[in-house]
Design an enzyme around this catalytic site. Structure first.
Site, short mmCIF file in Angstrom:
data_model
loop_
_atom_site.label_atom_id
_atom_site.label_comp_id
_atom_site.label_asym_id
_atom_site.label_seq_id
_atom_site.Cartn_x
_atom_site.Cartn_y
_atom_site.Cartn_z
NE ARG A 111 -33.04 -0.56 -23.73
CZ ARG A 111 -32.43 -0.47 -24.99
NH1 ARG A 111 -33.29 -0.77 -26.01
NH2 ARG A 111 -30.84 -0.88 -24.70
CG HIS A 136 -33.28 -7.70 -25.83
ND1 HIS A 136 -34.38 -7.26 -26.20
CD2 HIS A 136 -32.47 -7.81 -26.31
CE1 HIS A 136 -33.60 -6.69 -27.92
NE2 HIS A 136 -32.64 -6.87 -27.22
CG HIS A 210 -31.17 -10.04 -30.47
ND1 HIS A 210 -29.54 -8.82 -31.52
CD2 HIS A 210 -31.71 -8.96 -30.10
CE1 HIS A 210 -29.81 -8.01 -30.67
NE2 HIS A 210 -30.72 -7.75 -30.18
CG ASP A 282 -30.81 0.28 -29.75
OD1 ASP A 282 -31.56 -0.27 -30.24
OD2 ASP A 282 -30.00 0.45 -29.00
CD GLU A 347 -33.35 -6.39 -32.21
OE1 GLU A 347 -34.10 -6.67 -31.32
OE2 GLU A 347 -32.16 -5.71 -32.16
C1 BGC Z 1 -31.23 -3.72 -28.53
C2 BGC Z 1 -29.84 -2.89 -28.24
C3 BGC Z 1 -28.97 -3.23 -27.53
C4 BGC Z 1 -29.05 -4.74 -28.24
C5 BGC Z 1 -27.91 -5.45 -27.62
C6 BGC Z 1 -30.46 -4.05 -29.37
O1 BGC Z 1 -31.86 -5.17 -29.96
O2 BGC Z 1 -31.61 -2.19 -29.12
O3 BGC Z 1 -30.51 -1.28 -27.63
O4 BGC Z 1 -28.02 -2.73 -26.57
O5 BGC Z 1 -29.99 -5.57 -28.43
O6 BGC Z 1 -27.56 -5.92 -28.16
#
Ligand code: BGC
Length: 382
Positions: A111, A136, A210, A282, A347
Site C-alpha cells: 500500500r 499492488h 503474490h 497482514d 511477499e
Molecule cells: C495484502 C492484503 C490484501 C491482499 C489482497 C496482500 O498482499 O497485504 O491486505 O488484502 O494482498 O489479496
C-alpha cells in the site's frame, strides 16, 4: 477449456545412459518447458501457459497473463506430489475474480497511503484501488498485464523470462519502466525469481510475487497448523487502513514473534490491536539481514505432509498475509472452495508506504540504475 495447440518448445537435456553391461538403455528428458494455449482475454488477446518441470518431477505452470503461477507441484515426505498454490483451473477464473493468486505485483507491491507521494518536489497521484489507498500497482497492475515470454533453459535449470514495458503515467506512475522477471525452476526444487527494471525518469518500484501457499495442498483446509519462522525481530505496525505508522516495533512478547517456528494459528485470534487491524496477520516484517544480499527470510513446515518451504530474498522486508480476506466465496482449482485462511502469502518486498516514509529503505529508481530483486522459494521435506 480445450488446448488446441500444444507445442514442446524446448526439450532441455536428453540424457542417454548406457548401454550398461550390454543391457538396457535408459533415456530421460528433463528439465523441460512446454507451451500451450490458455485461452483469450475479453479483448481477444491470446494467453499462453508454460509448464516447467525439473529432473525431480517438480512442476510449475506459469501464464503470460499477470506472470501468474497457476500451479506448483511439489513432493511430500513420501514423494507424493501436490499442488501447493491456490488458483483457478482456467483463465476465466483469473479474469473474473482474482485476489492476486500467484501474480507478479508492480509497480508497487503493497500500500501507498492515499495513493500519493512526492518525488523531486513533484507530487504524484496514483490509482486509489483499496479504499483511499493504492494497493499492488493499482486498478490494472502488473498482475493484469500480458507479459512477453521466452524459455531460458540451462543445463540444470529450466526457466521462463517475462518482460513488460510499463508506460509513463500508467496507474499514475512517472517514467517508462522496462521490467524483466525470470522464473527459474532448479533441480534443487527451488523456484527462483529474479526481477530487474530500468527507467527513463525518476520513479518508484517495489516488485513482488503474490502466490498463496498451502503446503498440504491447495483447497485441502486452512493453513493454521503450518509452522512459521520469520527471520525478523521487528515489524512495521499499521493503522486501521493497513498503512505503516512509521515505527519499527520489536516483535518480542507479541503475537508477531515468529523468531522461533510457531504455528500460524497459535495466537492469531488473540486480543491484539495489530491482529484486529489486519483481521489476522497482514503485516510487513523487517528482515534481520537488512536486505541487499540473498538471505533466509522465512521457513514454513506443514507437519502432516512434511513439506517445507524456505524463502530467501535480497529484500529488506516480507509481508506475511494469512489469507484473512478469503471467505469461501471463491471456488478454485478442482472445484475446491477456498474458505477463511486456506492460503498464506510471503511477499518479499520493500516496506509498505516507503515513498512517504523517508526513514524506510528507498524505493526510488533513477535512470541509469538497475532495480534488482531476487527471491527463492525452496521446497524440501522433513
Ligand atoms: C495484502 C492484503 C490484501 C491482499 C489482497 C496482500 O498482499 O497485504 O491486505 O488484502 O494482498 O489479496
Amino acid at each position: 477449456m480445450t488446448f488446441s495447440r500444444r507445442s514442446v518448445i524446448a526439450l532441455g537435456l536428453i540424457i542417454s545412459i548406457g548401454p550398461l553391461w550390454g543391457g538396457i538403455t535408459k533415456t530421460e528428458a528433463k528439465p523441460t518447458i512446454e507451451r500451450q494455449a490458455f485461452g483469450k482475454t475479453a479483448d481477444g488477446a491470446p494467453i499462453d501457459l508454460y509448464t516447467l518441470t525439473n529432473d525431480k518431477g517438480v512442476e510449475v505452470r506459469i501464464m503470460t497473463y499477470g506472470g501468474i503461477v497457476v500451479s506448483l507441484q511439489v513432493p511430500d515426505r513420501d514423494g507424493k506430489l501436490a499442488d501447493v498454490v491456490l488458483g483457478y483451473d482456467n483463465l476465466e477464473g483469473y479474469l473474473r475474480d482474482n485476489p492476486y493468486f500467484g501474480a507478479l505485483i508492480g509497480r508497487y507491491g503493497n500500500r501507498i497511503a492515499e495513493g500519493r507521494f512526492t518525488l523531486n518536489g513533484t507530487s504524484y497521484q496514483l490509482a486509489q484501488n483499496n479504499g483511499e489507498n493504492h494497493l499492488h500497482g493499482g486498478v490494472v497492475g502488473f498482475d493484469k498485464r500480458i507479459w512477453k515470454a521466452k524459455g531460458v533453459t540451462s543445463k540444470d535449470d529450466v526457466g521462463l523470462q517475462l518482460t513488460y514495458l510499463s508506460h509513463d503515467g500508467e496507474e499514475g506512475y512517472p517514467g517508462n519502466l522496462s521490467v524483466t522477471v525470470v522464473y527459474m525452476l532448479t533441480n534443487n526444487n527451488e523456484l527462483r525469481i529474479d526481477y530487474a527494471a530500468i527507467t527513463d525518469m525518476d520513479t518508484i518500484v517495489n516488485l513482488t510475487q503474490h502466490s498463496y501457499f498451502n503446503l498440504a495442498g491447495a483447497g485441502t483446509g486452512n493453513i493454521l497448523s503450518h509452522e512459521l519462522m520469520l527471520n525478523a525481530d521487528r515489524f512495521t505496525p499499521v493503522d486501521k487502513g493497513l498503512i505503516p505508522t512509521g515505527e519499527l516495533r520489536s516483535v518480542r512478547g507479541t503475537p508477531m514473534d515468529f523468531t522461533k517456528l510457531t504455528s500460524i494459528g497459535a495466537r492469531i485470534d488473540q486480543q491484539d490491536e495489530q491482529l484486529r487491524f489486519g483481521l489476522g496477520y497482514d503485516h510487513n516484517w523487517v528482515l534481520s539481514n537488512g536486505g541487499g544480499k540473498l538471505a533466509l527470510a522465512a521457513r514454513v513446515i506443514e507437519p502432516i505432509s512434511g513439506r517445507v518451504m524456505e524463502v530467501y530474498t535480497t529484500e529488506p522486508g516480507i509481508q506475511f498475509y494469512s489469507g484473512n480476506f478469503l471467505d469461501g466465496s471463491i471456488v478454485g482449482k478442482g472445484g475446491e472452495v477456498y474458505a477463511h485462511r486456506y492460503g498464506f502469502c510471503l511477499e518479499a518486498q520493500h516496506f509498505p508506504d516507503s515513498p512517504n516514509k523517508p526513514h524506510f529503505p528507498s524505493v526510488v529508481l533513477h535512470p541509469g540504475e538497475k532495480y534488482r530483486q531476487t527471491t527463492i522459494y525452496k521446497f524440501s521435506t522433513e
